[in-house]
Design an enzyme around this catalytic site. Sequence first.
Site, PDB file in Angstrom:
ATOM      1  N   HIS A 117      -3.200  -3.448 -31.174  1.00 59.84           N
ATOM      2  CA  HIS A 117      -3.613  -4.807 -31.494  1.00 59.84           C
ATOM      3  C   HIS A 117      -2.433  -5.738 -31.725  1.00 59.84           C
ATOM      4  O   HIS A 117      -2.581  -6.958 -31.640  1.00 59.84           O
ATOM      5  CB  HIS A 117      -4.551  -4.794 -32.698  1.00 59.84           C
ATOM      6  CG  HIS A 117      -5.932  -4.358 -32.335  1.00 59.84           C
ATOM      7  ND1 HIS A 117      -7.063  -4.861 -32.935  1.00 59.84           N
ATOM      8  CD2 HIS A 117      -6.362  -3.475 -31.411  1.00 59.84           C
ATOM      9  CE1 HIS A 117      -8.129  -4.302 -32.397  1.00 59.84           C
ATOM     10  NE2 HIS A 117      -7.716  -3.454 -31.468  1.00 59.84           N
ATOM     11  N   HIS A 279      -9.494   5.851 -26.526  1.00 55.28           N
ATOM     12  CA  HIS A 279     -10.696   6.377 -27.168  1.00 55.28           C
ATOM     13  C   HIS A 279     -10.750   7.898 -27.176  1.00 55.28           C
ATOM     14  O   HIS A 279     -11.715   8.475 -27.669  1.00 55.28           O
ATOM     15  CB  HIS A 279     -11.936   5.780 -26.513  1.00 55.28           C
ATOM     16  CG  HIS A 279     -12.138   4.345 -26.847  1.00 55.28           C
ATOM     17  ND1 HIS A 279     -13.193   3.598 -26.377  1.00 55.28           N
ATOM     18  CD2 HIS A 279     -11.415   3.507 -27.623  1.00 55.28           C
ATOM     19  CE1 HIS A 279     -13.103   2.363 -26.848  1.00 55.28           C
ATOM     20  NE2 HIS A 279     -12.027   2.289 -27.602  1.00 55.28           N
TER      21      HIS A 279
END
EC number: 1.11.1.21
Length: 747
Positions: A117, A279
Amino acid sequence: MRKFSVSKVALLAATMAPALLPAAARAEGTAAPAATAPATPMSNRDWWPNRLDLSPLRQHGVESNPMGGKFNYAEEFKTLDLAAVKKDIEALMTTSQDWWPADYGHYGPFFIRMAWHSAGTYRTADGRGGAGGGQQRFEPLNSWPDNVNLDKARRLLWPIKQKYGRKISWADLMVLTGNVALESMGFKTFGFAGGRADDWEADQVFWGPENKWLADQRYHGDRKLQNPLAAVQMGLIYVNPEGPNGNPDPLLAAKDIRETFGRMAMNDEETVALIAGGHTFGKAHGARKPEGCVGVDPAAGAVEDQGLGWNNKCGKGNAEDTVSSGLEGAWTANPIAWTTQYLDNLYAFEWVQTRSPAGAIQWVPKEDATFVPDAHVKDKLHKPIMFTTDLALKTDPAYRKITTKFRQNPDAFADAFARAWFKLTHRDMGPRWRYLGAMVPAEELIWQDPVPKATYAMIDAADVSALKGRILATGLTGPELVRAAWASAASFRGTDMRGGTDGGRIRLAPQKDWAANNPAELARVLKALEGVATEFNRAAKDGKKVSVANLVVLGGNAAIEQAAAKAGVTVEVPFTPGRTDASQAQTDVASFEFLKPAADGFRNYYDASANRLSPSEMLVERANLLTLSVPEMTVLVGGLRALDANAGGARHGVFTDRPGTLSNDFFVNLLGMETKWQKAATDGVYEGLDRKTGKTRWTATPVDLVFGSNSELRAVSEVYGSADANAKFVNDFVAAWTKVMNLGRPS
């Protein structure tokens, strides 16, 4: 690294837990915090909202930097024991803290999300965002709905930052920690480069037109995303993991994924590798409904909260009660190890829609498949989960082809993820010479805009003098030489350090064909300069050669010296050789198209069809990308007008009877009361009429006239328009010109 502006929760590859949007944030009606308190006095901007905003040119000044102007971060980083830092970070991974316990006893997934991020805000359109500067520490990013609880990740890292102090920036530490997290869970990374200096204030970045979290007024027509934005909703990094605006349609989600990741410079394979790789690790957090549990974001917190936000008063407030993205669960049975389980699970089950405890839409196997261990409660098992955006990787035909290939070839998957992760975390660093440390990969990558290393001796001062004479003897005019040099240098973006004179890409597609660069004229100039280079290189001794990239700059310098002499000022424009000529094969045409100027006020160029901002605002934007101050912008505009350097040879703003002379006539004639200005019949053009005769003396654009209408710009213009200012004007112009010519090169 300095960032400039004017003016991507989920999917979050974050690996781990796409910081969701607490329900509080998911509700489109949730407004962002008010910018000012009711008692705050009205600012000039409040009174006159259409007034040209020059503040982007004043951000990140040395005054806000506690390290001072002489601090050299690159030199400090070179003294860092990088191996020791990595060892400390690796130890932190499994040292769980009671105030924020690690999922599965390992902080790795949490830190991957933090690093992702930090870097994932990067966007290709204007080069803004990215890991450089460590902007995740500041508003608004530190309080974005997509960054819920990442404040804790940075607090976990503080002891390491504290230990090594000035030797490693927050910007570098966050990315390095993401790398170490991957390595500590069995993944081999592609490499790491340091060199990201910290910022000390928030960037002024246009993150979208909305004033409410998760709103999406950025779209128009058939879901066309406004440039330069690269996220679907305000406060998200990329896309909504539940689907577009919460619509759980994997195919529609695929469309959003492709667009947002594409605007971050990722192709389909890189996009799939990042999502599937990210993920593979960690889990999403949505154990409870945010309403009634989760407090305000860090920026809205009370002083006693000390910059920590989203305080959870339900249950433990952390661990198995954590609320971040609002989605809940893990994708694999071993979320702290590199495996192919994400891809295997994606294809092994029939996925059915459900909701998390927080109310977010997600998917679980239709089959009885309860094998995922709880992150904190021993012997408790769960079904694996998928987001709508995960299912897009199987539903979209192109993505399905890639995930199938990766599933069948784990080595190809690992390599693709390693490379995509490196690109994600380094895309905004610019040229390879800025890469620092022993972990820098040797392989040269096309997205790094490579330039060849010189295999010859550089020209010396005598050569420079002789070459300037040869260039002037070609018959090229001063304006032609200045325009070519400016076109080469003004491609630079201080946001992601791309462009500039090095590499001489003004010779190559796509730059040679950009309308702002006067392609026909440019081709003629380049042909002449290439002839000078060929002649010199054929005759030169001692292994010397000169590149066309150097000659483009040198030609501009020679023209300026000649123009200054016409104004009665003798000046030598500083020149430092070293630029080499890149090849077309080293140039990603599609990537370089993002550097194409839609406007350049310095040469009075403006494409109205490609701009959301006015000509004057776009001038400030260009100056911002070129890292210029207000005085530097001012003197350059005035000088370039006097040099007759407008794109296409346009006469607007050339307020002088002696074009090609480096005089301060632009300012003298703009500031004088002899001229009355009025709008012309042509849109965006103004006529300057002689107050006595009514005859047209000059024509201008808003970019020209703003230096007389804006009070701050007029104040600076008055300095250069004064009777005693000619020498100062020339010297200041030369200094600013030289700065621009050297942008993107080692200092």
